[in-house]
Design a protein around this motif. Structure first.
Motif, PDB file in Angstrom:
ATOM      1  N   ASP A  76       0.796  -1.223   0.000  1.00 32.63           N
ATOM      2  CA  ASP A  76       0.000   0.000   0.000  1.00 32.63           C
ATOM      3  C   ASP A  76       0.835   1.283   0.000  1.00 32.63           C
ATOM      4  O   ASP A  76       0.288   2.378  -0.013  1.00 32.63           O
ATOM      5  CB  ASP A  76      -0.912  -0.002   1.239  1.00 32.63           C
ATOM      6  CG  ASP A  76      -2.117   0.916   1.096  1.00 32.63           C
ATOM      7  OD1 ASP A  76      -2.670   0.990  -0.020  1.00 32.63           O
ATOM      8  OD2 ASP A  76      -2.488   1.561   2.084  1.00 32.63           O
ATOM      9  N   THR A  79       0.123   4.264  -2.542  1.00 26.32           N
ATOM     10  CA  THR A  79      -1.086   5.039  -2.278  1.00 26.32           C
ATOM     11  C   THR A  79      -0.882   5.967  -1.087  1.00 26.32           C
ATOM     12  O   THR A  79      -1.310   7.123  -1.097  1.00 26.32           O
ATOM     13  CB  THR A  79      -2.280   4.104  -2.001  1.00 26.32           C
ATOM     14  OG1 THR A  79      -2.515   3.288  -3.152  1.00 26.32           O
ATOM     15  CG2 THR A  79      -3.535   4.892  -1.691  1.00 26.32           C
ATOM     16  N   ASP A 139       0.955   6.398  -6.262  1.00 22.19           N
ATOM     17  CA  ASP A 139      -0.216   5.880  -6.971  1.00 22.19           C
ATOM     18  C   ASP A 139      -1.442   6.683  -6.548  1.00 22.19           C
ATOM     19  O   ASP A 139      -1.947   6.533  -5.438  1.00 22.19           O
ATOM     20  CB  ASP A 139      -0.413   4.402  -6.648  1.00 22.19           C
ATOM     21  CG  ASP A 139      -1.587   3.791  -7.392  1.00 22.19           C
ATOM     22  OD1 ASP A 139      -2.208   4.502  -8.216  1.00 22.19           O
ATOM     23  OD2 ASP A 139      -1.889   2.604  -7.160  1.00 22.19           O
ATOM     24  N   ALA A 142      -6.161   5.324  -6.408  1.00 20.20           N
ATOM     25  CA  ALA A 142      -7.072   4.961  -5.323  1.00 20.20           C
ATOM     26  C   ALA A 142      -7.626   6.164  -4.581  1.00 20.20           C
ATOM     27  O   ALA A 142      -8.636   6.054  -3.890  1.00 20.20           O
ATOM     28  CB  ALA A 142      -6.357   4.047  -4.329  1.00 20.20           C
TER      29      ALA A 142
END
Length: 216
Positions: A76, A79, A139, A142
């Motif tokens: 993760d 993000t 990223d 999301a």
């Protein structure tokens, strides 16, 4: 508060720094000494400390935040980095939720404008370079639908019509303070707070955005 974008003088070290940070045990406090222990001993590398603070990876005292700990998750971290970038450069994301897609020329222009022309070319170039390097590893997919950082009403005065349209509905120009039931129907009362701006096109953009977002 004057526009002060976080930046690195040695942005080329960013990739290796992020890698080292993710694989190191979180410290009690992020300090210059901790940065040096990661292998970044140049005086230029000390700017990683305020950068992490700007991205809300640490608090004002340097203590790692929940975001810092989430960044250590291999699945993760990109993000989480995007969330940090959006906070560190909130001014850019207030005018465009996709500021991460700005070109170098667009970034330079926006930062120069926010800085009221007072940023030195060295700071301006380093800030642009740092931003571009950060978004390269982050990223944003999301979090693209998440609300942009809240914009103060006074900040709308210097936006162009295109920027108002890009920022809506996060600009705070549209609000829904209440609703009422009339018969068997639910009626919403919508208020549009218009900023004091010089460009008539800004008003046109606000009402156009209201129509697009509210009449779907």
């Amino acid at each position: 508060m004057p526009f002060q974008p976080p930046y690195l003088v040695a942005a080329k070290n960013l990739k290796s720094f992020l890698e080292a940070l993710r694989h190191a045990q979180a410290p009690e406090k992020v300090t210059v000494r901790f940065i040096e222990q990661l292998g970044f001993k140049s005086t230029n590398d000390r700017l990683f400390v305020p950068l992490l603070k700007a991205m809300k990876f640490t608090d004002d005292a340097g203590k790692p935040s929940a975001r810092y700990h989430s960044f250590l998750d291999d699945s993760d971290w990109k993000t989480v980095l995007a969330e940090g970038v959006r906070d560190a450069y909130a001014d850019l994301f207030r005018i465009n939720r996709k500021a991460n897609e700005f070109t170098r020329e667009q970034l330079t222009g926006k930062m120069r404008s926010f800085g009221e022309g007072k940023l030195s070319m060295a700071v301006l170039n380093n800030a642009v370079r740092t931003f571009l390097e950060l978004v390269k590893f982050a990223d944003f997919a999301a979090i693209s639908a998440a609300p942009a950082p809240e914009m103060q009403s006074g900040e709308l005065a210097d936006l162009t019509a295109d920027e108002v349209h890009a920022a809506a509905p996060s600009v705070g120009a549209i609000s829904s303070p209440g609703s009422a039931v009339v018969g068997s129907s639910l009626v919403y009362r919508i208020e549009i707070v218009l900023p004091a701006v010089r460009d008539q096109a800004v008003y046109d953009a606000i009402f156009r955005s209201a129509r697009e977002h509210l009449l779907k």
